[in-house]
Design a protein around this motif. Structure first.
Motif, PDB file in Angstrom:
ATOM      1  N   PRO A  33       0.786  -1.270   0.050  1.00 18.77           N
ATOM      2  CA  PRO A  33      -0.060   0.147  -0.063  1.00 18.77           C
ATOM      3  C   PRO A  33       1.058   1.328   0.056  1.00 18.77           C
ATOM      4  N   SER A  34       1.898   1.073   0.367  1.00 19.46           N
ATOM      5  CA  SER A  34       2.960   2.517   0.219  1.00 19.46           C
ATOM      6  C   SER A  34       4.237   1.903   0.329  1.00 19.46           C
ATOM      7  N   ALA A  35       5.342   2.709   0.211  1.00 20.91           N
ATOM      8  CA  ALA A  35       6.695   2.415  -0.172  1.00 20.91           C
ATOM      9  C   ALA A  35       7.423   1.947   1.088  1.00 20.91           C
ATOM     10  N   SER A  36       6.720   2.185   2.251  1.00 22.88           N
ATOM     11  CA  SER A  36       7.462   1.699   3.662  1.00 22.88           C
ATOM     12  C   SER A  36       7.552   0.159   3.636  1.00 22.88           C
ATOM     13  N   THR A  37       6.617  -0.481   2.982  1.00 24.05           N
ATOM     14  CA  THR A  37       6.825  -2.012   3.034  1.00 24.05           C
ATOM     15  C   THR A  37       7.821  -2.746   2.280  1.00 24.05           C
ATOM     16  N   LEU A  38       8.612  -1.830   1.316  1.00 28.12           N
ATOM     17  CA  LEU A  38       9.600  -1.982   0.855  1.00 28.12           C
ATOM     18  C   LEU A  38      11.025  -2.355   1.802  1.00 28.12           C
ATOM     19  N   VAL A  39      10.880  -2.008   3.067  1.00 29.04           N
ATOM     20  CA  VAL A  39      12.105  -1.791   4.075  1.00 29.04           C
ATOM     21  C   VAL A  39      12.571  -3.153   4.024  1.00 29.04           C
ATOM     22  N   PRO A  40      12.137  -4.497   4.149  1.00 29.93           N
ATOM     23  CA  PRO A  40      12.887  -5.780   3.976  1.00 29.93           C
ATOM     24  C   PRO A  40      13.757  -5.763   2.756  1.00 29.93           C
ATOM     25  N   LEU A  41      13.447  -5.527   1.705  1.00 27.33           N
ATOM     26  CA  LEU A  41      14.037  -5.588   0.395  1.00 27.33           C
ATOM     27  C   LEU A  41      15.125  -4.759   0.447  1.00 27.33           C
ATOM     28  N   VAL A  42      14.679  -3.548   0.760  1.00 29.82           N
ATOM     29  CA  VAL A  42      15.777  -2.385   1.109  1.00 29.82           C
ATOM     30  C   VAL A  42      17.041  -2.848   1.851  1.00 29.82           C
ATOM     31  N   LEU A  43      16.803  -3.397   2.980  1.00 24.47           N
ATOM     32  CA  LEU A  43      17.469  -3.744   3.995  1.00 24.47           C
ATOM     33  C   LEU A  43      18.656  -4.952   3.314  1.00 24.47           C
ATOM     34  N   LEU A  44      18.067  -5.906   2.839  1.00 25.71           N
ATOM     35  CA  LEU A  44      18.661  -6.864   2.348  1.00 25.71           C
ATOM     36  C   LEU A  44      19.789  -6.455   1.450  1.00 25.71           C
ATOM     37  N   THR A  45      19.100  -5.729   0.400  1.00 23.74           N
ATOM     38  CA  THR A  45      20.079  -5.145  -0.587  1.00 23.74           C
ATOM     39  C   THR A  45      21.250  -4.297  -0.394  1.00 23.74           C
ATOM     40  N   GLY A  46      20.683  -3.408   0.608  1.00 24.24           N
ATOM     41  CA  GLY A  46      21.811  -2.307   1.127  1.00 24.24           C
ATOM     42  C   GLY A  46      22.830  -2.952   2.011  1.00 24.24           C
TER      43      GLY A  46
END
Length: 410
Positions: free
Chosen positions: A233-246
């Motif tokens: 529903p929003s960009a905040s739910t991308l945090v898991p993928l962002v953390l793994l890649t970052g």
């Protein structure tokens, strides 16, 4: 990272394709320091994510640069969300990862060029640096820079180190002519200027499919899947993928930096062999500090199980991303650089021991000469008889030596 390839923002032979909205996540790794104390920090130990082991949280933090004291404020009009990952702060090699998230639109086989009132998304934008007011020791030097600082955005643009195009889809099939195939072809053209260089596929049935290489990734998540990446529903739910890649990008950046540092240090030390041998103690101290710094970083970052064992799917995706970023190869290069470093340290320690033994032998010989000189001086000053009498008392000379005990018979 190398300069970005030429970007082609269209895909041919898909003119009848419907309009589709999806997400773009862009990463930039930097060694610059930022003051982000006024922004909200994301709680990484939340059970909702369940990504990393507890030890990984030490020295790592994630800041939401669009949220201040619980209120959302868009940092830049082109990007829905901006994150800052501060990684490895407790190690000698910290780094920061800037993450931009934006919505993009695809229409008739190409990125939409201009947003419309009905569809506010458009083609991917150029990345902007973090707000200049937050960069330490950075002052505006022109009217444009002051205007940019007032708008909380630096005018300068940067090239991303890694990009992810994230799309929700009812199915994970990428058959020719399908919408997924169109998205994959368009994103690969944009990333690598060729639809053929799509990368390596990694997928899980009824979950997700990622097509990734060292430059970027196209990530398809099936609707209804609530595992690694929840509903969107929003960009905040991308945090898991962002953390793994970052986290993986931070490891790659630091390993490349360590490899370069080791190479430069060894070349600088060995360029002048005479000076290197002459300054044994100083060079040994410098090499030891470097070796211990690299060891501390590896033990606190790469050489342990980063992703929680409770989330098997996240572990597999993390390993896949690490393989695409060639973390194993960079680590092997660091190990190969450490081998001659340890050999040099061992040789310097042996040389220090030899120097210490030579100094000890010299001190013993000098002490012997000093004692002989002292005896000669005492004999000259007091005569031979007091010296012989002292030696008799010590039991070193026989009592009748030089007939000092009784006068000779007449």
């Amino acid at each position: 990272m190398s300069e970005p390839l030429q970007r082609i923002k269209s895909a041919e032979n898909y003119l009848a394709a419907p309009r589709l909205n999806f997400w773009r996540i862009a990463f930039k790794v930097t060694d610059e320091a930022y003051d982000v104390s006024r922004f909200d920090q994301i709680e990484l130990s939340n059970q909702h994510y369940e990504l990393f082991a507890d030890e990984v949280y030490l020295g790592n933090s994630c800041y939401d640069l669009c949220r201040i004291k619980g209120h959302y404020h868009r940092l830049h009009e082109d990007f829905v969300q901006v994150y800052l990952l501060k990684l490895f702060a407790d190690t000698p090699f910290p780094c920061n990862v800037l993450v931009w998230v934006e919505e993009v639109a695809m229409e008739q086989g190409k990125f939409a060029q201009e947003p419309t009132p009905l569809y506010p998304m458009s083609s991917p934008h150029e990345l902007k640096r973090l707000l200049s007011a937050q960069r330490k020791n950075k002052k505006p030097k022109s009217a444009d820079a002051k205007h940019a600082e007032h708008k909380n955005v630096d005018l300068s643009t940067i090239a991303p180190d890694y990009e992810i195009f994230y799309c929700n889809t009812p199915n994970l099939v990428c058959t020719p002519g399908s919408v997924n195939d169109l998205v994959l072809s368009l994103c690969c053209r944009y990333l690598r200027a060729s639809p053929k260089q799509r990368g390596v596929t990694f997928g899980r049935a009824h979950a997700f499919v990622s097509v990734a290489d060292g430059k970027g990734m196209v990530f398809f998540k099936q609707n209804g899947f609530m595992g690694l990446v929840p509903q969107l529903p929003s960009a905040s739910t991308l945090v898991p993928l962002v953390l793994l890649t970052g986290y993986s990008l931070g490891l790659q950046h630091c390993l490349r930096h360590i490899n370069l540092l080791l190479s430069r240090t060894l070349c600088d030390k060995l360029r002048n062999t005479f000076s290197f041998i002459k300054r044994t103690k100083r060079n040994l101290r410098d090499l030891s500090l470097l070796y211990y710094s690299v060891t501390i970083y590896l033990n606190q970052s790469l050489l342990h199980n980063a992703v929680s064992t409770k989330n098997r799917l996240a572990q597999e995706l993390y390993q896949e991303i690490s393989q695409r970023l060639e973390l194993t190869r960079y680590y092997r290069l660091v190990k190969e650089q450490l081998e001659p470093l340890t050999v040099l340290m061992t040789q310097l320690r042996i040389r220090e021991v030899v120097k210490a033994q030579s100094s000890l032998r010299f001190a013993i010989v000098a002490l012997g000469f000093f004692m002989v000189a002292l005896v000669v001086c005492v004999c000259v000053i007091l005569g031979v008889e007091p010296m012989v009498r002292m030696l008799n008392e010590l039991g070193i000379m026989p009592e009748g030596f030089l007939n000092l005990a009784s006068p000779p018979p007449k």
